[in-house]
Design an enzyme around this catalytic site. Sequence first.
Site, PDB file in Angstrom:
ATOM      1  CG  LEU A  95      44.225  54.867  36.738  1.00 37.29           C
ATOM      2  CD1 LEU A  95      45.273  55.754  37.401  1.00 37.29           C
ATOM      3  CD2 LEU A  95      44.066  53.582  37.512  1.00 37.29           C
ATOM      4  CE1 TYR A 184      32.872  51.148  36.921  1.00 35.75           C
ATOM      5  CE2 TYR A 184      32.435  48.956  37.781  1.00 35.75           C
ATOM      6  CZ  TYR A 184      33.308  50.004  37.563  1.00 35.75           C
ATOM      7  OH  TYR A 184      34.617  49.898  37.978  1.00 35.75           O
ATOM      8  CD1 TRP A 214      42.552  45.450  42.948  1.00 34.25           C
ATOM      9  CD2 TRP A 214      43.811  47.179  42.261  1.00 34.25           C
ATOM     10  NE1 TRP A 214      43.114  45.108  41.735  1.00 34.25           N
ATOM     11  CE2 TRP A 214      43.881  46.152  41.291  1.00 34.25           C
ATOM     12  CE3 TRP A 214      44.511  48.355  42.044  1.00 34.25           C
ATOM     13  CZ2 TRP A 214      44.642  46.260  40.130  1.00 34.25           C
ATOM     14  CZ3 TRP A 214      45.268  48.478  40.882  1.00 34.25           C
ATOM     15  CH2 TRP A 214      45.349  47.440  39.945  1.00 34.25           C
TER      16      TRP A 214
END
Length: 388
Positions: A95, A184, A214
Amino acid sequence: MASSTRVDLDGNPIKAMTICMIGAGGFIGSHLCEKLLSETSHKILAVDVYNDKIKHLLEPATMDWADRIQFHRINIKHDSRLEGLIKMADLTINLAAICTPADYNTRPLDTIYSNFIDALPVVKYCSENSKRLIHFSTCEVYGKTIGCFLPKDSPLRQDPSYYVLKEDESPCIFGPIDKQRWSYACAKQLIERLVYAEGAENGLEFTIVRPFNWIGPRMDFIPGIDGPSEGVPRVLACFSNNLLRREPLKLVDGGESQRTFIYIKDAIEAVLLMIENPGRANGHIFNVGNPNNEVTVRQLAEMMSKVYSKVSGESELESPTVDVSSKEFYGEGYDDSDKRIPDMTIINKQLGWDPKTSLWDLLESTLTYQHRTYAEAIKQAISKPVAS
Ligand code: NAD
Ligand code: UDP
Protein backbone atom coordinates in the site's frame (compact mmCIF):
# COMPACT_ATOMS: atom_id res chain seq x y z
CA MET A 1 -13.49 -12.34 17.48
CA ALA A 2 -11.81 -14.61 14.90
CA SER A 3 -13.85 -17.65 14.00
CA SER A 4 -12.14 -20.95 13.18
CA THR A 5 -14.92 -22.09 10.84
CA ARG A 6 -14.69 -19.39 8.20
CA VAL A 7 -14.87 -20.67 4.63
CA ASP A 8 -13.93 -19.15 1.27
CA LEU A 9 -16.33 -18.48 -1.60
CA ASP A 10 -16.04 -22.11 -2.73
CA GLY A 11 -16.86 -23.50 0.70
CA ASN A 12 -13.29 -24.52 1.62
CA PRO A 13 -12.00 -23.75 5.13
CA ILE A 14 -9.68 -20.72 5.18
CA LYS A 15 -6.19 -21.45 6.58
CA ALA A 16 -4.56 -18.79 8.78
CA MET A 17 -1.81 -16.96 6.89
CA THR A 18 0.95 -14.44 7.61
CA ILE A 19 0.56 -11.19 5.71
CA CYS A 20 3.37 -8.68 5.17
CA MET A 21 1.46 -5.39 4.86
CA ILE A 22 3.61 -2.51 3.59
CA GLY A 23 2.01 0.90 4.26
CA ALA A 24 -0.06 -0.65 7.08
CA GLY A 25 0.06 2.62 9.04
CA GLY A 26 -1.88 4.59 6.43
CA PHE A 27 -5.60 5.16 5.89
CA ILE A 28 -6.42 1.93 4.02
CA GLY A 29 -3.84 -0.10 5.95
CA SER A 30 -5.32 0.88 9.30
CA HIS A 31 -8.80 -0.29 8.27
CA LEU A 32 -7.45 -3.48 6.75
CA CYS A 33 -5.49 -4.29 9.93
CA GLU A 34 -8.61 -3.70 12.04
CA LYS A 35 -10.67 -6.02 9.83
CA LEU A 36 -8.06 -8.80 9.73
CA LEU A 37 -7.51 -8.72 13.49
CA SER A 38 -11.17 -8.60 14.47
CA GLU A 39 -12.63 -11.07 11.97
CA THR A 40 -9.89 -13.51 10.95
CA SER A 41 -6.99 -15.51 12.40
CA HIS A 42 -4.34 -14.13 10.05
CA LYS A 43 -1.09 -12.66 11.34
CA ILE A 44 0.16 -9.24 10.21
CA LEU A 45 3.73 -8.05 9.77
CA ALA A 46 2.87 -4.34 9.60
CA VAL A 47 5.51 -2.24 7.82
CA ASP A 48 5.45 1.57 7.75
CA VAL A 49 7.42 4.63 8.77
CA TYR A 50 4.47 5.79 10.94
CA ASN A 51 2.08 3.92 13.22
CA ASP A 52 -0.19 6.63 14.66
CA LYS A 53 -3.26 5.30 12.82
CA ILE A 54 -2.77 1.74 14.12
CA LYS A 55 -1.63 2.61 17.66
CA HIS A 56 -5.01 1.44 19.01
CA LEU A 57 -4.27 -2.01 17.52
CA LEU A 58 -0.71 -2.25 18.86
CA GLU A 59 -1.36 -1.19 22.47
CA PRO A 60 -1.92 -2.46 25.04
CA ALA A 61 -0.13 -5.77 24.63
CA THR A 62 -3.00 -7.46 26.48
CA MET A 63 -5.33 -7.09 23.47
CA ASP A 64 -6.84 -10.33 22.24
CA TRP A 65 -4.91 -10.10 19.01
CA ALA A 66 -1.60 -8.75 20.39
CA ASP A 67 0.34 -11.80 19.20
CA ARG A 68 -1.08 -11.48 15.67
CA ILE A 69 0.31 -8.06 14.77
CA GLN A 70 3.95 -6.93 14.78
CA PHE A 71 4.93 -3.40 13.79
CA HIS A 72 8.19 -2.90 11.87
CA ARG A 73 9.26 0.74 11.47
CA ILE A 74 10.91 0.39 8.08
CA ASN A 75 11.40 2.78 5.18
CA ILE A 76 11.22 0.45 2.18
CA LYS A 77 13.49 2.80 0.20
CA HIS A 78 16.53 1.50 2.05
CA ASP A 79 16.12 -1.35 4.50
CA SER A 80 17.56 -4.79 4.05
CA ARG A 81 15.01 -6.28 6.49
CA LEU A 82 12.27 -6.02 3.86
CA GLU A 83 13.18 -9.19 1.96
CA GLY A 84 13.26 -11.21 5.19
CA LEU A 85 9.74 -10.09 6.09
CA ILE A 86 8.42 -10.92 2.62
CA LYS A 87 10.03 -14.38 2.89
CA MET A 88 8.38 -14.96 6.29
CA ALA A 89 4.92 -14.11 4.90
CA ASP A 90 2.53 -16.10 2.71
CA LEU A 91 1.21 -12.93 1.09
CA THR A 92 2.52 -9.38 0.67
CA ILE A 93 0.17 -6.40 0.30
CA ASN A 94 1.85 -3.20 -0.90
CA LEU A 95 0.00 0.00 0.00
CA ALA A 96 3.03 2.28 0.40
CA ALA A 97 2.91 5.35 -1.81
CA ILE A 98 2.84 9.10 -2.08
CA CYS A 99 -0.78 9.46 -3.12
CA THR A 100 -2.03 13.02 -2.51
CA PRO A 101 -2.61 15.03 -5.73
CA ALA A 102 -1.04 18.18 -4.23
CA ASP A 103 2.29 16.30 -4.33
CA TYR A 104 2.10 15.05 -7.93
CA ASN A 105 2.90 18.39 -9.60
CA THR A 106 4.97 19.91 -6.76
CA ARG A 107 7.09 16.82 -5.86
CA PRO A 108 7.04 14.83 -9.11
CA LEU A 109 10.39 13.13 -8.46
CA ASP A 110 9.37 11.89 -5.00
CA THR A 111 6.04 10.80 -6.49
CA ILE A 112 7.66 8.77 -9.27
CA TYR A 113 10.28 7.24 -6.96
CA SER A 114 7.68 6.32 -4.36
CA ASN A 115 5.17 4.79 -6.77
CA PHE A 116 7.58 3.04 -9.14
CA ILE A 117 11.22 2.75 -8.00
CA ASP A 118 10.46 1.97 -4.33
CA ALA A 119 7.85 -0.62 -5.31
CA LEU A 120 10.29 -2.51 -7.60
CA PRO A 121 12.13 -4.50 -4.88
CA VAL A 122 8.78 -5.59 -3.41
CA VAL A 123 7.73 -7.07 -6.76
CA LYS A 124 11.18 -8.62 -7.25
CA TYR A 125 11.30 -10.25 -3.77
CA CYS A 126 7.80 -11.67 -4.24
CA SER A 127 8.65 -13.03 -7.66
CA GLU A 128 12.03 -14.52 -6.66
CA ASN A 129 10.61 -16.12 -3.50
CA SER A 130 7.36 -17.33 -5.14
CA LYS A 131 5.21 -15.25 -2.79
CA ARG A 132 1.79 -13.91 -3.66
CA LEU A 133 1.45 -10.11 -4.09
CA ILE A 134 -1.58 -7.81 -3.83
CA HIS A 135 -0.41 -4.49 -5.24
CA PHE A 136 -2.36 -1.26 -4.72
CA SER A 137 -2.59 0.81 -7.88
CA THR A 138 -5.19 3.52 -8.56
CA CYS A 139 -8.21 4.41 -10.70
CA GLU A 140 -6.08 7.32 -11.83
CA VAL A 141 -4.31 4.98 -14.29
CA TYR A 142 -7.37 5.50 -16.51
CA GLY A 143 -6.59 9.25 -16.57
CA LYS A 144 -9.21 11.11 -18.57
CA THR A 145 -12.30 9.59 -20.23
CA ILE A 146 -12.56 9.26 -24.03
CA GLY A 147 -15.80 11.25 -23.75
CA CYS A 148 -14.08 14.40 -22.49
CA PHE A 149 -12.47 14.90 -25.90
CA LEU A 150 -15.89 15.00 -27.64
CA PRO A 151 -17.58 18.37 -28.36
CA LYS A 152 -19.47 19.62 -25.26
CA ASP A 153 -22.86 19.16 -27.00
CA SER A 154 -22.14 15.69 -28.45
CA PRO A 155 -24.90 13.16 -27.58
CA LEU A 156 -22.15 10.49 -27.38
CA ARG A 157 -21.09 12.03 -24.06
CA GLN A 158 -24.16 10.32 -22.57
CA ASP A 159 -23.08 6.92 -23.94
CA PRO A 160 -21.47 4.81 -21.16
CA SER A 161 -18.99 3.31 -23.62
CA TYR A 162 -17.33 6.77 -23.69
CA TYR A 163 -16.87 7.06 -19.95
CA VAL A 164 -17.30 3.82 -17.94
CA LEU A 165 -13.84 2.54 -16.97
CA LYS A 166 -13.17 -1.16 -17.65
CA GLU A 167 -10.06 -2.97 -16.44
CA ASP A 168 -9.56 -5.01 -19.62
CA GLU A 169 -10.75 -2.51 -22.26
CA SER A 170 -10.31 1.15 -21.33
CA PRO A 171 -7.17 2.97 -22.47
CA CYS A 172 -4.98 5.01 -20.10
CA ILE A 173 -5.21 8.66 -21.21
CA PHE A 174 -2.84 11.14 -19.58
CA GLY A 175 -2.06 14.79 -20.33
CA PRO A 176 1.26 16.16 -21.66
CA ILE A 177 4.53 15.82 -19.70
CA ASP A 178 4.48 19.42 -18.43
CA LYS A 179 1.18 18.62 -16.70
CA GLN A 180 3.07 16.89 -13.88
CA ARG A 181 -0.20 15.83 -12.24
CA TRP A 182 0.16 12.68 -14.35
CA SER A 183 3.52 11.66 -12.81
CA TYR A 184 1.61 9.54 -10.26
CA ALA A 185 -0.70 7.86 -12.79
CA CYS A 186 2.20 7.13 -15.11
CA ALA A 187 4.37 5.60 -12.33
CA LYS A 188 1.44 3.48 -11.15
CA GLN A 189 0.77 2.35 -14.71
CA LEU A 190 4.37 1.26 -15.20
CA ILE A 191 4.46 -0.71 -11.93
CA GLU A 192 1.16 -2.38 -12.93
CA ARG A 193 2.75 -3.38 -16.23
CA LEU A 194 5.80 -4.73 -14.41
CA VAL A 195 3.68 -6.78 -11.97
CA TYR A 196 1.64 -8.09 -14.89
CA ALA A 197 4.80 -9.00 -16.84
CA GLU A 198 6.27 -10.81 -13.79
CA GLY A 199 3.04 -12.82 -13.78
CA ALA A 200 3.25 -13.60 -17.49
CA GLU A 201 7.00 -14.35 -17.72
CA ASN A 202 7.93 -15.63 -14.25
CA GLY A 203 4.66 -16.94 -12.84
CA LEU A 204 4.22 -14.30 -10.08
CA GLU A 205 0.86 -14.78 -8.38
CA PHE A 206 -0.55 -11.26 -8.25
CA THR A 207 -3.69 -9.18 -7.83
CA ILE A 208 -3.83 -5.47 -8.70
CA VAL A 209 -6.35 -3.21 -6.93
CA ARG A 210 -7.55 0.06 -8.46
CA PRO A 211 -9.29 2.04 -5.70
CA PHE A 212 -11.87 4.63 -6.79
CA ASN A 213 -11.93 7.37 -4.11
CA TRP A 214 -12.21 5.31 -0.91
CA ILE A 215 -13.12 7.61 1.96
CA GLY A 216 -13.83 7.38 5.69
CA PRO A 217 -12.37 8.01 9.15
CA ARG A 218 -8.57 8.42 9.47
CA MET A 219 -8.12 9.55 5.85
CA ASP A 220 -5.12 11.90 5.53
CA PHE A 221 -4.82 14.71 8.10
CA ILE A 222 -6.34 17.98 9.23
CA PRO A 223 -3.85 20.76 8.41
CA GLY A 224 -2.43 22.40 11.53
CA ILE A 225 -3.85 19.70 13.83
CA ASP A 226 -2.32 16.34 12.89
CA GLY A 227 -0.49 17.47 9.76
CA PRO A 228 1.39 20.50 8.43
CA SER A 229 -0.62 23.78 8.39
CA GLU A 230 0.33 24.38 4.76
CA GLY A 231 -0.33 20.76 3.68
CA VAL A 232 -3.05 19.97 1.13
CA PRO A 233 -4.66 16.56 1.73
CA ARG A 234 -7.27 14.84 -0.48
CA VAL A 235 -10.73 16.37 -0.89
CA LEU A 236 -12.43 14.70 2.12
CA ALA A 237 -9.88 16.14 4.55
CA CYS A 238 -9.74 19.54 2.75
CA PHE A 239 -13.51 19.95 2.99
CA SER A 240 -13.61 18.56 6.58
CA ASN A 241 -10.98 21.12 7.57
CA ASN A 242 -13.03 23.95 6.02
CA LEU A 243 -16.20 22.77 7.78
CA LEU A 244 -14.48 22.41 11.15
CA ARG A 245 -13.06 25.94 10.84
CA ARG A 246 -16.35 27.37 9.49
CA GLU A 247 -14.65 28.47 6.25
CA PRO A 248 -16.20 28.15 2.76
CA LEU A 249 -15.20 24.96 0.91
CA LYS A 250 -12.82 25.69 -1.97
CA LEU A 251 -13.99 24.45 -5.38
CA VAL A 252 -11.06 23.93 -7.74
CA ASP A 253 -11.84 25.17 -11.27
CA GLY A 254 -15.56 25.36 -10.51
CA GLY A 255 -15.86 21.90 -8.88
CA GLU A 256 -17.10 20.39 -12.14
CA SER A 257 -15.04 17.19 -12.03
CA GLN A 258 -17.01 14.09 -11.17
CA ARG A 259 -16.06 11.34 -8.73
CA THR A 260 -17.65 8.19 -7.31
CA PHE A 261 -16.97 7.82 -3.58
CA ILE A 262 -17.01 4.51 -1.72
CA TYR A 263 -17.09 3.89 2.02
CA ILE A 264 -13.79 2.45 3.26
CA LYS A 265 -15.58 -0.36 5.10
CA ASP A 266 -17.31 -1.57 1.90
CA ALA A 267 -14.00 -1.47 0.03
CA ILE A 268 -12.18 -3.41 2.77
CA GLU A 269 -14.74 -6.24 2.37
CA ALA A 270 -13.58 -6.53 -1.25
CA VAL A 271 -9.90 -6.67 -0.21
CA LEU A 272 -10.64 -9.40 2.35
CA LEU A 273 -12.33 -11.46 -0.38
CA MET A 274 -9.19 -11.08 -2.54
CA ILE A 275 -6.94 -12.13 0.35
CA GLU A 276 -8.96 -15.24 1.15
CA ASN A 277 -9.84 -16.34 -2.39
CA PRO A 278 -6.51 -16.50 -4.22
CA GLY A 279 -7.83 -18.85 -6.88
CA ARG A 280 -10.42 -16.26 -7.88
CA ALA A 281 -8.27 -13.16 -7.38
CA ASN A 282 -4.87 -14.14 -8.80
CA GLY A 283 -4.02 -12.74 -12.23
CA HIS A 284 -6.76 -10.12 -12.03
CA ILE A 285 -6.93 -6.34 -11.93
CA PHE A 286 -9.94 -5.14 -9.94
CA ASN A 287 -11.76 -1.81 -9.94
CA VAL A 288 -13.02 -1.23 -6.40
CA GLY A 289 -15.53 1.62 -6.25
CA ASN A 290 -19.20 2.52 -5.96
CA PRO A 291 -20.69 3.53 -9.34
CA ASN A 292 -23.94 4.56 -7.59
CA ASN A 293 -22.27 7.33 -5.57
CA GLU A 294 -21.39 9.74 -8.38
CA VAL A 295 -21.34 13.50 -7.72
CA THR A 296 -19.57 16.57 -9.01
CA VAL A 297 -17.10 18.04 -6.51
CA ARG A 298 -19.55 20.95 -6.12
CA GLN A 299 -22.36 18.53 -5.20
CA LEU A 300 -20.02 16.79 -2.75
CA ALA A 301 -19.29 20.16 -1.09
CA GLU A 302 -22.99 20.97 -0.82
CA MET A 303 -23.81 17.55 0.63
CA MET A 304 -20.93 17.67 3.12
CA SER A 305 -22.10 21.11 4.33
CA LYS A 306 -25.59 19.75 4.97
CA VAL A 307 -24.38 16.55 6.65
CA TYR A 308 -21.88 18.44 8.83
CA SER A 309 -24.58 20.84 9.96
CA LYS A 310 -26.72 17.82 10.95
CA VAL A 311 -24.00 16.00 12.90
CA SER A 312 -22.47 19.08 14.58
CA GLY A 313 -25.67 21.00 15.27
CA GLU A 314 -24.06 24.10 13.71
CA SER A 315 -25.84 26.17 11.05
CA GLU A 316 -24.60 26.06 7.45
CA LEU A 317 -22.60 29.07 6.22
CA GLU A 318 -24.57 31.54 4.08
CA SER A 319 -22.02 31.03 1.27
CA PRO A 320 -20.82 27.45 1.80
CA THR A 321 -18.41 27.37 -1.19
CA VAL A 322 -15.92 29.62 -2.95
CA ASP A 323 -14.29 29.17 -6.38
CA VAL A 324 -10.51 28.93 -6.67
CA SER A 325 -8.30 28.28 -9.72
CA SER A 326 -6.25 25.08 -9.83
CA LYS A 327 -3.11 27.18 -10.35
CA GLU A 328 -3.79 29.08 -7.14
CA PHE A 329 -4.74 25.92 -5.19
CA TYR A 330 -2.27 23.32 -6.51
CA GLY A 331 0.28 25.41 -8.46
CA GLU A 332 1.69 24.94 -11.97
CA GLY A 333 1.24 21.59 -13.73
CA TYR A 334 -2.08 20.53 -12.17
CA ASP A 335 -4.62 18.74 -14.37
CA ASP A 336 -7.64 16.60 -13.49
CA SER A 337 -9.54 13.39 -14.24
CA ASP A 338 -12.95 14.51 -15.50
CA LYS A 339 -15.09 11.53 -14.49
CA ARG A 340 -14.54 8.15 -12.83
CA ILE A 341 -17.21 5.48 -13.04
CA PRO A 342 -15.87 1.98 -12.33
CA ASP A 343 -17.17 -0.98 -14.29
CA MET A 344 -17.99 -3.67 -11.71
CA THR A 345 -18.35 -6.71 -13.99
CA ILE A 346 -15.03 -8.40 -13.17
CA ILE A 347 -15.08 -8.03 -9.40
CA ASN A 348 -18.72 -9.03 -9.32
CA LYS A 349 -18.07 -12.16 -11.38
CA GLN A 350 -14.88 -13.24 -9.59
CA LEU A 351 -15.72 -12.32 -6.00
CA GLY A 352 -19.49 -11.68 -5.97
CA TRP A 353 -18.80 -8.31 -4.34
CA ASP A 354 -20.94 -5.17 -4.48
CA PRO A 355 -20.65 -1.91 -2.53
CA LYS A 356 -23.52 -1.08 -0.15
CA THR A 357 -23.26 2.31 1.54
CA SER A 358 -24.87 5.45 0.05
CA LEU A 359 -22.92 8.69 -0.16
CA TRP A 360 -25.14 10.40 2.42
CA ASP A 361 -24.71 7.55 4.93
CA LEU A 362 -20.95 7.30 4.51
CA LEU A 363 -20.59 11.06 4.90
CA GLU A 364 -22.74 10.98 8.01
CA SER A 365 -20.55 8.41 9.78
CA THR A 366 -17.31 9.96 8.52
CA LEU A 367 -18.21 13.54 9.46
CA THR A 368 -19.46 12.39 12.88
CA TYR A 369 -15.96 10.94 13.37
CA GLN A 370 -14.27 14.14 12.10
CA HIS A 371 -16.37 16.30 14.43
CA ARG A 372 -15.72 14.08 17.47
CA THR A 373 -12.01 13.80 16.73
CA TYR A 374 -11.12 17.36 15.72
CA ALA A 375 -13.74 19.99 16.71
CA GLU A 376 -12.25 20.64 20.16
CA ALA A 377 -8.64 20.75 18.90
CA ILE A 378 -9.63 23.22 16.17
CA LYS A 379 -11.43 25.43 18.69
CA GLN A 380 -8.30 25.52 20.85
CA ALA A 381 -6.01 26.17 17.87
CA ILE A 382 -8.19 29.06 16.69
CA SER A 383 -8.38 30.65 20.17
CA LYS A 384 -4.57 30.51 20.69
CA PRO A 385 -2.92 33.93 20.16
CA VAL A 386 -0.60 33.89 17.11
CA ALA A 387 3.09 34.16 18.19
CA SER A 388 4.60 37.45 17.02
P1 NAD B 1 -1.87 6.68 2.89
O1 NAD B 1 -0.95 7.78 2.50
O2 NAD B 1 -2.80 6.92 4.01
O3 NAD B 1 -1.03 5.36 3.20
C1 NAD B 1 0.20 5.05 2.61
C2 NAD B 1 1.14 4.58 3.70
O4 NAD B 1 2.37 4.16 3.11
C3 NAD B 1 1.49 5.70 4.71
O5 NAD B 1 1.22 5.30 6.04
C4 NAD B 1 2.98 5.94 4.49
O6 NAD B 1 3.67 6.28 5.69
C5 NAD B 1 3.43 4.57 3.96
N1 NAD B 1 4.66 4.70 3.17
C6 NAD B 1 4.88 5.52 2.12
N2 NAD B 1 6.15 5.38 1.69
C7 NAD B 1 6.74 4.45 2.49
C8 NAD B 1 8.05 3.93 2.56
N3 NAD B 1 9.01 4.31 1.71
N4 NAD B 1 8.32 2.99 3.49
C9 NAD B 1 7.35 2.60 4.37
N5 NAD B 1 6.09 3.08 4.36
C10 NAD B 1 5.80 4.01 3.44
O7 NAD B 1 -2.69 6.29 1.56
P2 NAD B 1 -3.95 5.31 1.39
O8 NAD B 1 -5.12 6.14 1.01
O9 NAD B 1 -4.05 4.37 2.52
O10 NAD B 1 -3.52 4.54 0.05
C11 NAD B 1 -2.89 3.28 0.06
C12 NAD B 1 -2.64 2.83 -1.38
O11 NAD B 1 -3.86 2.85 -2.14
C13 NAD B 1 -1.65 3.70 -2.15
O12 NAD B 1 -0.84 2.89 -2.95
C14 NAD B 1 -2.52 4.58 -3.03
O13 NAD B 1 -1.85 4.98 -4.21
C15 NAD B 1 -3.69 3.65 -3.31
N6 NAD B 1 -4.92 4.41 -3.59
C16 NAD B 1 -5.75 4.86 -2.60
C17 NAD B 1 -6.89 5.56 -2.93
C18 NAD B 1 -7.90 6.01 -1.90
O14 NAD B 1 -9.02 6.27 -2.30
N7 NAD B 1 -7.59 6.10 -0.62
C19 NAD B 1 -7.20 5.84 -4.27
C20 NAD B 1 -6.32 5.40 -5.25
C21 NAD B 1 -5.20 4.67 -4.91
N1 UDP C 1 -10.78 19.46 -4.86
C1 UDP C 1 -11.45 20.68 -4.62
N2 UDP C 1 -11.22 21.33 -3.45
C2 UDP C 1 -10.37 20.87 -2.49
C3 UDP C 1 -9.69 19.62 -2.73
C4 UDP C 1 -9.93 18.95 -3.92
O1 UDP C 1 -12.23 21.14 -5.46
O2 UDP C 1 -10.24 21.54 -1.44
C5 UDP C 1 -11.07 18.69 -6.10
C6 UDP C 1 -9.87 18.27 -6.94
O3 UDP C 1 -9.49 19.29 -7.83
C7 UDP C 1 -10.41 17.05 -7.65
C8 UDP C 1 -11.37 16.41 -6.63
O4 UDP C 1 -11.65 17.47 -5.69
O5 UDP C 1 -11.18 17.45 -8.79
C9 UDP C 1 -10.84 15.20 -5.90
O6 UDP C 1 -9.57 15.48 -5.36
P1 UDP C 1 -8.73 14.50 -4.44
O7 UDP C 1 -7.58 15.28 -3.92
O8 UDP C 1 -9.57 13.84 -3.42
O9 UDP C 1 -8.11 13.38 -5.38
P2 UDP C 1 -8.43 12.77 -6.83
O10 UDP C 1 -9.82 12.22 -6.81
O11 UDP C 1 -8.26 13.87 -7.83
O12 UDP C 1 -7.40 11.71 -6.97
